[in-house]
Design an enzyme around this catalytic site. Structure first.
Site, PDB file in Angstrom:
ATOM      1  N   ASP A 181       4.242   1.176   0.794  1.00 54.08           N
ATOM      2  CA  ASP A 181       3.174   2.144   1.071  1.00 54.08           C
ATOM      3  C   ASP A 181       3.422   3.428   0.301  1.00 54.08           C
ATOM      4  O   ASP A 181       4.462   4.056   0.470  1.00 54.08           O
ATOM      5  CB  ASP A 181       3.151   2.477   2.575  1.00 54.08           C
ATOM      6  CG  ASP A 181       2.649   1.330   3.414  1.00 54.08           C
ATOM      7  OD1 ASP A 181       1.527   0.855   3.162  1.00 54.08           O
ATOM      8  OD2 ASP A 181       3.385   0.897   4.322  1.00 54.08           O
ATOM      9  N   ASP A 196      -3.272  -4.860   7.916  1.00 56.58           N
ATOM     10  CA  ASP A 196      -2.146  -3.922   7.856  1.00 56.58           C
ATOM     11  C   ASP A 196      -2.292  -2.891   8.966  1.00 56.58           C
ATOM     12  O   ASP A 196      -3.269  -2.144   8.988  1.00 56.58           O
ATOM     13  CB  ASP A 196      -2.153  -3.255   6.466  1.00 56.58           C
ATOM     14  CG  ASP A 196      -1.029  -2.257   6.262  1.00 56.58           C
ATOM     15  OD1 ASP A 196      -0.114  -2.198   7.101  1.00 56.58           O
ATOM     16  OD2 ASP A 196      -1.078  -1.547   5.234  1.00 56.58           O
TER      17      ASP A 196
END
Ligand code: DX5
Ligand code: ZN
Length: 221
Positions: free
Chosen positions: A36, A174
């Site tokens: 991320d 996610d």
């Protein structure tokens, strides 16, 4: 026949001081490593610098699935592709020329993916269904690990699965994916699962990846 699924552990909340060994702990049982990237502008959090991201991409024992939560996805997407990521995801909300960004990412031999925040509708992006390799439907607001899974996103996951049809496009979820939620997301049509805290807070992260995989693949849809 069981469904084919992918599990991508997220290292957002892993210990950066020993990040490569944290990755090694799950490498054998995982498909890709979810990285991320947060710039503090697209979402209210920051994560890895470019130097740290490069270190992870170069040193990771499994290929990287980069999820860019930054305001300049048009520029950053191709940069992460060139750095050697297997997959690069840009947010539709932060990409000015989506078609060009996909083309630029793919020019490096990298899989190109589009992510949608919870309030963004898939129907606004139907035009790209023949260009992308993956759609990422966020099941939390972008920004932080450890948030609660949003079950009301399952209708969007289902609609995206219908839209994909027979195309070989991965459908990723996610946010808040755990033993308690992965079957719900799999039943709605997801086949690629990011899990951060569920994996790294487990006593045995590798065993948790295998548990998640078993749960996801036994679901029919
Ligand atoms: C949130 C990130 C996620 C996060 C998931 O913005 O995109 O990848 O790391 O963490 P968990 O699995 O803890 O929700
Ligand atoms: Zn992510």
């Amino acid at each position: 026949m069981s469904k084919s699924v992918r599990i991508h552990p997220s290292i957002l909340n892993a210990d950066y001081s020993k990040i490569l060994s944290e990755i090694d702990r799950v490498a054998k049982v995982s498909d890709l490593l979810h990285l991320d990237i947060l710039d503090g502008k697209f979402a209210p959090n920051t994560s890895f610098s470019w130097e740290q991201a490069k270190y992870i991409i170069d040193g990771s024992s499994i290929p990287v699935d980069a999820h860019l939560m930054v305001i300049d996805c048009d520029e950053q997407g191709p940069k992460y592709a060139e750095a050697g990521c297997e997959s690069v995801t840009v947010h539709v909300e932060a990409t000015k020329d989506i078609r060009k960004a996909i083309r630029n990412i793919k020019s490096h031999g990298t899989r190109a993916s589009l992510a949608l925040k919870p309030s963004t509708q898939i129907e606004d992006y139907l035009d790209f269904v023949d260009d992308v390799d993956m759609f990422l439907i966020m099941t939390v607001e972008p920004g932080f690990g450890g948030q609660a899974f949003m079950p009301d996103m399952m209708d969007k996951v289902h609609r995206t699965r219908e839209l994909i049809g027979e195309r070989p496009i991965w459908l990723q979820v996610d946010g808040g994916i755990s033993k308690e939620t992965i079957e719900i997301a799999s039943a709605a049509g997801a086949d690629t699962f990011v899990a951060g805290s569920a994996v790294y807070k487990a006593e045995d992260p590798a065993a948790m990846v295998s548990i998640l995989r078993d749960l996801a693949q036994t679901v029919q849809n």
